[in-house]
Design an enzyme around this catalytic site. Structure first.
Site, mmCIF file in Angstrom:
data_model
loop_
_atom_site.group_PDB
_atom_site.id
_atom_site.type_symbol
_atom_site.label_atom_id
_atom_site.label_comp_id
_atom_site.label_asym_id
_atom_site.label_seq_id
_atom_site.Cartn_x
_atom_site.Cartn_y
_atom_site.Cartn_z
ATOM 1 N N LYS A 1 0.844 -1.271 0.024
ATOM 2 C CA LYS A 1 -0.013 0.015 -0.034
ATOM 3 C C LYS A 1 0.893 1.293 0.073
ATOM 4 O O LYS A 1 1.500 1.721 1.022
ATOM 5 C CB LYS A 1 -1.041 -0.064 1.175
ATOM 6 N N GLY B 1 6.798 5.869 7.990
ATOM 7 C CA GLY B 1 6.375 6.995 7.785
ATOM 8 C C GLY B 1 6.219 7.886 9.258
ATOM 9 O O GLY B 1 7.368 7.669 9.952
ATOM 10 N N SER B 2 5.056 8.385 9.670
ATOM 11 C CA SER B 2 5.300 9.216 10.800
ATOM 12 C C SER B 2 5.202 8.359 12.050
ATOM 13 O O SER B 2 4.656 7.167 12.240
ATOM 14 C CB SER B 2 3.953 10.162 10.820
ATOM 15 N N GLU C 1 3.188 8.648 14.460
ATOM 16 C CA GLU C 1 2.085 8.817 15.020
ATOM 17 C C GLU C 1 1.142 7.402 14.416
ATOM 18 O O GLU C 1 0.706 6.627 15.107
ATOM 19 C CB GLU C 1 1.067 9.916 14.563
ATOM 20 N N GLY D 1 2.790 5.115 12.901
ATOM 21 C CA GLY D 1 3.676 3.879 13.153
ATOM 22 C C GLY D 1 3.239 3.174 14.583
ATOM 23 O O GLY D 1 3.214 2.000 14.608
ATOM 24 N N GLU E 1 10.074 2.098 10.599
ATOM 25 C CA GLU E 1 11.145 3.209 10.199
ATOM 26 C C GLU E 1 10.331 4.465 10.370
ATOM 27 O O GLU E 1 9.577 5.034 9.401
ATOM 28 C CB GLU E 1 11.607 2.980 8.786
ATOM 29 N N CYS F 1 13.697 10.914 5.431
ATOM 30 C CA CYS F 1 13.956 10.528 6.995
ATOM 31 C C CYS F 1 15.249 10.637 7.564
ATOM 32 O O CYS F 1 15.214 11.046 8.509
ATOM 33 C CB CYS F 1 13.476 8.996 6.900
ATOM 34 N N GLU G 1 10.984 16.393 13.452
ATOM 35 C CA GLU G 1 11.514 16.246 12.230
ATOM 36 C C GLU G 1 10.280 17.357 11.195
ATOM 37 O O GLU G 1 9.270 17.194 11.352
ATOM 38 C CB GLU G 1 10.894 14.986 11.763
HETATM 39 P P1 NAP Z 1 1.850 9.073 7.415
HETATM 40 O O1 NAP Z 1 0.329 9.493 7.443
HETATM 41 O O2 NAP Z 1 2.523 8.485 8.642
HETATM 42 O O3 NAP Z 1 2.059 8.163 6.051
HETATM 43 C C1 NAP Z 1 2.617 6.899 5.939
HETATM 44 C C2 NAP Z 1 1.888 5.763 5.212
HETATM 45 O O4 NAP Z 1 0.965 5.357 6.195
HETATM 46 C C3 NAP Z 1 1.031 6.143 3.979
HETATM 47 O O5 NAP Z 1 1.145 5.266 3.113
HETATM 48 C C4 NAP Z 1 -0.369 6.494 4.637
HETATM 49 O O6 NAP Z 1 -1.273 6.558 3.728
HETATM 50 C C5 NAP Z 1 -0.274 5.243 5.707
HETATM 51 N N1 NAP Z 1 -1.282 5.567 6.426
HETATM 52 C C6 NAP Z 1 -1.951 6.958 7.192
HETATM 53 N N2 NAP Z 1 -2.777 6.360 8.104
HETATM 54 C C7 NAP Z 1 -2.744 5.084 8.295
HETATM 55 C C8 NAP Z 1 -3.421 4.249 9.186
HETATM 56 N N3 NAP Z 1 -4.364 4.775 9.934
HETATM 57 N N4 NAP Z 1 -3.169 3.015 9.035
HETATM 58 C C9 NAP Z 1 -2.299 2.323 8.236
HETATM 59 N N5 NAP Z 1 -1.529 3.272 7.128
HETATM 60 C C10 NAP Z 1 -1.904 4.515 7.296
HETATM 61 O O7 NAP Z 1 2.734 10.251 6.877
HETATM 62 P P2 NAP Z 1 2.508 11.616 6.316
HETATM 63 O O8 NAP Z 1 1.050 11.970 6.746
HETATM 64 O O9 NAP Z 1 2.284 11.275 4.952
HETATM 65 O O10 NAP Z 1 3.570 12.618 6.826
HETATM 66 C C11 NAP Z 1 3.374 13.166 8.001
HETATM 67 C C12 NAP Z 1 4.893 13.331 8.625
HETATM 68 O O11 NAP Z 1 5.403 12.013 8.710
HETATM 69 C C13 NAP Z 1 5.661 13.781 7.783
HETATM 70 O O12 NAP Z 1 5.664 15.387 7.973
HETATM 71 C C14 NAP Z 1 7.085 13.437 8.296
HETATM 72 O O13 NAP Z 1 7.431 14.168 9.295
HETATM 73 C C15 NAP Z 1 6.692 12.080 8.731
HETATM 74 N N6 NAP Z 1 7.244 11.076 7.424
HETATM 75 C C16 NAP Z 1 8.298 10.331 7.844
HETATM 76 C C17 NAP Z 1 8.693 9.544 6.787
HETATM 77 C C18 NAP Z 1 9.911 8.686 6.791
HETATM 78 O O14 NAP Z 1 10.419 8.383 6.039
HETATM 79 N N7 NAP Z 1 10.182 8.107 8.091
HETATM 80 C C19 NAP Z 1 8.053 9.476 5.665
HETATM 81 C C20 NAP Z 1 6.947 10.485 5.305
HETATM 82 C C21 NAP Z 1 6.551 11.219 6.513
HETATM 83 P P3 NAP Z 1 -1.790 8.022 3.207
HETATM 84 O O15 NAP Z 1 -0.420 8.729 2.524
HETATM 85 O O16 NAP Z 1 -2.500 7.578 2.035
HETATM 86 O O17 NAP Z 1 -2.333 8.759 4.241
#
Ligand code: NAP
Ligand code: MG
Length: 476
Positions: A173, A226-227, A229, A231, A248, A282, A378
């Protein structure tokens, strides 16, 4: 180039049950394409297809043959680097040069794990007289993969290739904000000829398709980037189903520069580590921790460099492209405002281009207290904060004084000091006199502390998606 607004389930392209979602080109705020919007039913079909493929075919396929198919994928991806990079650049806002690097790395992951597939050896263990004991690494079954929008192509190779090489099947996904190039990868994977159900793609929103996958009882290993939260949610879901999870969750990575460092060599690397992918990395080098007696000279030089950086639409190949969405741009601007309220100072920022893109020119900030919000969290934008230190102990203290521990760099010509500081910093990767956000397919990568756990890349990734089975043979 148009990609299908469909899911790839059991070797077929099928529409999402919840309709479609528009994808935005962040360089121009225009439509870049469409993807399928999926929910519980789509994910359930994908997981069942993956289970079936694991039980019937992939779990029984020779390691060498798994490797051969992965090689085919690597080759077919290599043949399509131009179109993959164009799609990735339009979808994410990455400068086209960076997108091409990412497309190559996607192929390289499949190549690396193709070669590794039949080299995952076990051990023989000395035991009591009359016994032989050996271990083997067995696949876990169906792996779930949830990735973010910042490096869709790289992340696809990074997470899928080792899982498949080790004999698992997968449900993938990607992020709703960028995944057109990923859809194209799956079209090419289809051409390369995996047995149906071995790899499945389900696109959509995080709280629909993502939540359905994270909650599905049929997943045996969950990989999430991802984030923090989200995670935590994914980890709680994994606890409910008692299965391993790899997290991660980003970083706040320090570059520690001592007064005996080769500053000429360090300077372009320090700049690139924060502007790469507009800071949405990241492992971005987001905290410059610098010895106080060289602080002013280095900052002076950095100001000159930051002012010269060109921000603009990704297809014009600027130094820095746009931020992925308007929402993320506002988040970055909010971080900067909060830092100013906390007493930080803007030392330099490049020029903002005209147009509808979500631009944030790279920014250098000084007078930053390491306890402040911007030094601890971050930003996910091209904002470099500079923090001076007195001596080695002070440098280590500041470098470690964050909740994250993903990567770090130490710049010094003193070999002993380099190793001491590398040892003392809590991070999954430490560079000495260099920095390499993102790259290094061969190099184990992952977090300490709140950056997460589990290792991707290198051989370590194969250990994460397999279990050790110990066979004890009584000679009788
Ligand atoms: P995110 O919401 O954590 O998204 C990461 C992945 O998780 C996406 O595929 C997202 O889908 C999915 N997701 C969201 N809610 C979910 C749930 N309840 N259950 C399962 N999967 C879910 O991150 P973001 O909103 O894109 O970015 C927010 C912040 O996260 C950034 O500003 C940054 O600080 C951090 N981030 C960190 C990394 C890293 O490499 N570690 C990468 C991206 C972001 P959708 O995209 O469709 O919501
Ligand atoms: Mg999200």
């Amino acid at each position: 180039m148009k990609t299908q607004a469909k899911n790839y389930i059991n070797g077929k392209w099928v529409p999402g049950t919840l309709g479609k979602i528009d994808m935005i080109n962040p360089s121009y705020n225009t439509k870049a394409g469409e993807i399928a919007r999926s929910g519980d039913q789509d994910v359930d079909k994908a997981v069942k297809a993956a289970r079936n493929a694991f039980n019937r075919v992939w779990g029984k396929t020779d390691a060498a043959n798994r490797g051969r198919i992965l090689y085919k994928i690597a080759n077919v991806l290599e043949e399509h680097l131009d179109e993959l990079s164009e799609l990735e650049s339009a979808d994410t806002g990455k400068p086209i040069k960076q997108a091409r690097t990412d497309a190559s790395l996607c192929a390289r992951y499949f190549e690396f794990y193709a070669g590794a597939a039949d080299k995952l050896h076990g051990d023989t263990i000395p035991f009591m007289d009359g016994y032989s004991v050996y271990t083997k690494r067995v696949p876990l079954g169906v792996t779930g993969h949830i990735i973010p929008w910042n490096y869709p192509l790289q992340m696809t190779g990074r997470t899928l290739a080792p899982a498949l090489a080790a004999g698992n099947t997968a449900v993938f996904k990607p992020a709703e904000d960028a995944c057109l190039a990923v859809v194209r990868v799956f079209e090419l994977i289809h051409e390369a000829g995996f047995p149906p159900g071995v790899v499945n793609l389900v696109t959509g929103l995080g709280d629909e398709a993502g939540a359905a996958l994270a909650n599905h009882p049929g997943i045996d290993h969950m990989a999430f980037t991802g984030s923090p939260e989200v995670g935590k949610i994914v980890m709680k879901n994994s606890a409910d189903h008692i299965r391993p999870v790899l997290l991660e969750l980003g970083g706040k990575s320090p570059q520690v520069v001592f007064n005996d460092a080769d500053i000429e060599a360090a300077m372009p690397v320090i700049v690139n580590a924060i502007i790469q992918n507009a800071g949405q990395t990241c492992s971005a080098g987001s905290r410059l921790v610098i010895q106080e007696d060289i602080h002013d000279d280095v900052v002076h030089e950095l100001i000159k460099r930051f002012k010269k950086l060109k921000t603009g639409p990704a297809d014009k190949n600027p130094d820095v492209g746009p931020i992925i969405t308007k929402k993320q741009l506002e988040r970055v601007e909010g971080f900067v405002q909060r830092a100013i309220d906390d007493g930080a100072e803007i030392l330099a920022q490049g020029d903002k281009p005209d147009g509808e893109g979500f631009f944030f020119p790279p920014m250098l900030m000084g007078r930053v207290n390491n306890e402040s919000f911007i030094a601890q969290n971050e930003v996910f934008g091209p904002v470099l904060t500079v923090i001076p230190f007195k001596d080695e102990a002070d440098a280590i203290r500041i470098a470690n004084d964050v909740e994250y521990g993903l990567i770090a760099a130490v710049w010094t010509k003193d070999v002993g000091k380099a190793h001491r500081v590398a040892e003392a910093i809590d991070a999954g990767q430490v560079y000495i006199n260099g920095y390499g956000a993102g790259g290094g397919v061969e190099l184990p990568f992952g977090g300490m502390k709140k950056s997460g756990f589990g290792r991707e890349k290198g051989f370590e990734a194969l250990y994460d998606v397999t279990a050790v089975k110990t066979v004890i043979v009584n000679h009788g």
